[in-house]
Design an enzyme around this catalytic site. Structure first.
Site, PDB file in Angstrom:
ATOM      1  N   THR A 171      -2.036   9.321   1.147  1.00 28.71           N
ATOM      2  CA  THR A 171      -3.213   9.563   1.963  1.00 28.71           C
ATOM      3  C   THR A 171      -2.811  10.371   3.181  1.00 28.71           C
ATOM      4  O   THR A 171      -3.782  11.489   3.333  1.00 28.71           O
ATOM      5  CB  THR A 171      -3.708   8.347   2.576  1.00 28.71           C
ATOM      6  OG1 THR A 171      -3.794   7.136   1.620  1.00 28.71           O
ATOM      7  CG2 THR A 171      -4.948   8.082   3.562  1.00 28.71           C
ATOM      8  N   VAL A 172      -1.962  10.137   3.847  1.00 28.01           N
ATOM      9  CA  VAL A 172      -1.525  11.084   5.234  1.00 28.01           C
ATOM     10  C   VAL A 172      -1.192  12.451   4.662  1.00 28.01           C
ATOM     11  O   VAL A 172      -1.496  13.357   5.185  1.00 28.01           O
ATOM     12  CB  VAL A 172      -0.506  10.312   6.058  1.00 28.01           C
ATOM     13  CG1 VAL A 172      -0.243  11.369   7.073  1.00 28.01           C
ATOM     14  CG2 VAL A 172      -0.914   8.835   6.387  1.00 28.01           C
ATOM     15  N   GLU A 186       4.413  11.199  16.550  1.00 29.83           N
ATOM     16  CA  GLU A 186       3.100  10.654  17.345  1.00 29.83           C
ATOM     17  C   GLU A 186       2.286   9.806  16.096  1.00 29.83           C
ATOM     18  O   GLU A 186       1.333   9.081  16.617  1.00 29.83           O
ATOM     19  CB  GLU A 186       2.179  12.061  17.590  1.00 29.83           C
ATOM     20  CG  GLU A 186       0.863  11.741  18.449  1.00 29.83           C
ATOM     21  CD  GLU A 186       0.902  10.920  19.499  1.00 29.83           C
ATOM     22  OE1 GLU A 186       1.460  11.544  20.382  1.00 29.83           O
ATOM     23  OE2 GLU A 186       0.417   9.848  19.683  1.00 29.83           O
ATOM     24  N   ASP A 196       2.589  -5.049  11.113  1.00 37.23           N
ATOM     25  CA  ASP A 196       2.204  -3.834  11.238  1.00 37.23           C
ATOM     26  C   ASP A 196       2.049  -3.376  12.962  1.00 37.23           C
ATOM     27  O   ASP A 196       2.588  -2.552  13.489  1.00 37.23           O
ATOM     28  CB  ASP A 196       0.895  -3.384  10.429  1.00 37.23           C
ATOM     29  CG  ASP A 196       0.408  -1.931  10.806  1.00 37.23           C
ATOM     30  OD1 ASP A 196       0.824  -0.848  10.308  1.00 37.23           O
ATOM     31  OD2 ASP A 196      -0.426  -1.859  11.826  1.00 37.23           O
ATOM     32  N   LYS A 250       4.357  -1.133  15.752  1.00 37.60           N
ATOM     33  CA  LYS A 250       3.683  -0.467  16.868  1.00 37.60           C
ATOM     34  C   LYS A 250       3.783  -0.594  18.202  1.00 37.60           C
ATOM     35  O   LYS A 250       4.185   0.448  19.009  1.00 37.60           O
ATOM     36  CB  LYS A 250       2.252  -0.104  16.341  1.00 37.60           C
ATOM     37  CG  LYS A 250       2.123   0.609  14.885  1.00 37.60           C
ATOM     38  CD  LYS A 250       0.517   0.391  14.599  1.00 37.60           C
ATOM     39  CE  LYS A 250      -0.056   0.918  13.289  1.00 37.60           C
ATOM     40  NZ  LYS A 250      -1.271   0.587  12.773  1.00 37.60           N
ATOM     41  N   GLY A 275      -6.338   6.773   8.221  1.00 35.68           N
ATOM     42  CA  GLY A 275      -7.142   7.523   7.328  1.00 35.68           C
ATOM     43  C   GLY A 275      -6.612   8.710   7.271  1.00 35.68           C
ATOM     44  O   GLY A 275      -5.652   9.154   8.267  1.00 35.68           O
TER      45      GLY A 275
HETATM   46  N1  HSE Z   1      -2.557  -0.801   7.780  1.00 37.04           N
HETATM   47  C1  HSE Z   1      -2.881   0.033   9.412  1.00 37.04           C
HETATM   48  C2  HSE Z   1      -3.928  -0.329   9.872  1.00 37.04           C
HETATM   49  C3  HSE Z   1      -2.918   1.484   9.300  1.00 37.04           C
HETATM   50  O1  HSE Z   1      -4.749  -1.274   9.229  1.00 37.04           O
HETATM   51  O2  HSE Z   1      -4.251  -0.199  10.855  1.00 37.04           O
HETATM   52  C4  HSE Z   1      -1.347   2.156   9.083  1.00 37.04           C
HETATM   53  O3  HSE Z   1      -0.868   1.787  10.157  1.00 37.04           O
END
Ligand code: HSE
Length: 440
Positions: A14-15, A134, A206, A210, A307
């Site tokens: 995707t990215v 980033e 996840d 972050k 996205g």
């Molecule tokens: N799976 C992550 C989310 C996106 O749902 O925000 C990728 O970091």
């Protein structure tokens, strides 16, 4: 103009597709920004035959990563493989190899940066190249450069982020339509918002990666992922969401990092947020990061955290940054987080709590619970009774004042042993009371 600069891309999911699309469609604009044209040398993929979201010349596709990393004509590598099946150590090795060859490396890989960031940044310091990441946090929201550059003069006091789009989408749907976690998860999977294996999102991992990255930059300290206290949203019920609404709150999965007198705290968990707080209106799959700096005060960034194009936007900005550095033969302005601040245990965290108890409906029950809480110094801010009178069990719902987590847990142990208490159905932390100056 100087000679075009060649970029090699690893991964075309995707990215990767978003990055290639932007590189092609915004070619002239990117050339102007970078001062030189940026040409794709090749794109390394597992399966060159696969159908992709973007049309690309088949001759650009390759399956040989090492040939790309060792190509002296390619000074810039863009690593976009994600981490299928815990492959972060492999991606880390590719990045190290590219840095050892004095290349600049752009990555969107949060797991690699969260786990190996210090090692990679140290390698980047020794390299003539650099490391740019980033896109590893909150997709299109430029939070890393904001912390590293725009807010560099601030002592950051706190960060509160909605940085997982999948769970924010699910909680928003549960709130809007009074649905259960399970039914919203199924719907989110059907629509492609949630992965077939949703563990990393719904269990908060996840978001933990972050916030480990963000807190490490904000506080200039090492933040091992294992030190981030992490709870997901699987235990949140439609009833909790309804109770929150009745009390003037919404429930969000929030990643929190705070500066304390003697260290920092970093945690991810479902959180009651007052409806008046700026984060409360961040809905659907949107992300937002609300932070407090000693000079800037309150600041919030809002946008799409995932996205192909939003995340591609962050990767392209890093590519342009790297190309400018390559042209002028310089490196990014790195700051390797080198402190080792004490990271406070969740037991020592001070916050307010929502407690949902299921009790026998008769006089004196509320007084018994309040006494048990009071014995551990848990003081109550509000109490409401939910449910139909005399129809056992009824819900007694409490919001506490600020209390140390360990005291709250001891008090709850006592409450759960009262003969008139069937069970403690849920306990959720409450944050964001005073956004102007306070840190809770
Ligand atoms: N799976 C992550 C989310 C996106 O749902 O925000 C990728 O970091």
């Amino acid at each position: 103009l100087d000679k075009p600069i060649k970029v090699g891309i690893i991964g075309m999911g995707t990215v990767g597709s978003g990055v290639v699309k932007i590189l092609i469609e915004n070619r002239d604009h990117i050339t102007q920004q970078a001062g030189v044209s940026v040409d794709i040398s090749r794109i390394v993929v597992k399966n060159p035959e696969k159908n992709r979201a973007v049309d690309i010349d088949p001759y650009l596709l390759s399956t040989d990563i090492h040939e790309l990393i060792n190509d002296p004509t390619v000074p810039l590598i863009v690593e976009l493989v994600g981490c299928p099946n815990g492959s972060s150590a492999i991606a880390k090795d590719w990045i190290l190899q590219a840095l050892a060859q004095n290349k600049h490396v752009v990555t969107a890989n949060k797991e690699v940066i969260a786990k190996y960031g210090t090692q990679l940044l140290e390698a980047a310091e020794k390299s003539a190249g650099g490391l740019y990441y980033e896109a590893s946090v909150a997709g299109g929201i430029p939070i890393i450069k904001t912390l590293q550059e725009s807010l560099a003069g601030n002592r950051i006091q706190s960060i509160m982020g909605i940085i997982n789009g999948t769970t924010n989408y699910m909680l928003t749907q549960m709130t809007r339509f009074n649905q259960s976690f399970d039914s919203v998860l199924k719907e989110a999977q059907r629509l492609g918002y949630a992965e077939a294996d949703p563990t990393s999102d719904v269990e908060g991992y996840d978001a933990a990666y972050k916030i480990a990255i963000l807190s490490s930059i904000a506080f200039q300290t090492k933040v091992p992922v294992e030190s981030v206290h992490c709870e997901g949203i699987t235990k949140i019920t439609a009833e909790d969401i309804q109770n929150a609404a009745n009390l003037g709150y919404v429930i969000k999965l929030v990643a929190i990092a705070k500066r304390l007198k003697d260290g920092i705290q970093v945690r991810v968990h479902p959180t009651f947020i007052p409806k008046t707080h700026p984060l409360a209106s961040v809905n659907d799959a949107f992300n937002a990061i609300f932070l407090q700096g000693d000079a800037v005060g309150d600041l919030m960034l809002y946008g799409k955290g995932a996205g192909m194009l939003p995340t591609g936007s962050a990767v392209i900005a890093d590519i342009i940054d790297a190309v400018r550095n390559i042209r002028f033969n310089c490196k990014p302005r790195l700051s390797v987080p080198n402190k080792t601040e004490h990271i406070s245990s969740i037991n020592d965290t001070v916050s307010r709590f929502y407690i949902n108890t299921k009790v026998v409906d008769k006089p004196g029950v509320l007084a018994d619970i309040a006494t048990a809480l009071g014995e551990e110094n848990v003081s109550l801010q509000s109490v409401i009774q939910m449910g139909i009178d005399h129809n056992d069990p009824v819900s007694l719902v409490f919001i506490t004042h600020e209390v140390k987590e360990i005291n709250l847990r001891k008090a709850l142990e006592k409450v759960s042993q009262l003969p008139t208490v069937y069970k403690i159905a849920n306990v959720i932390r409450v944050e964001g009371a005073n956004i102007n100056g306070g840190t809770n």
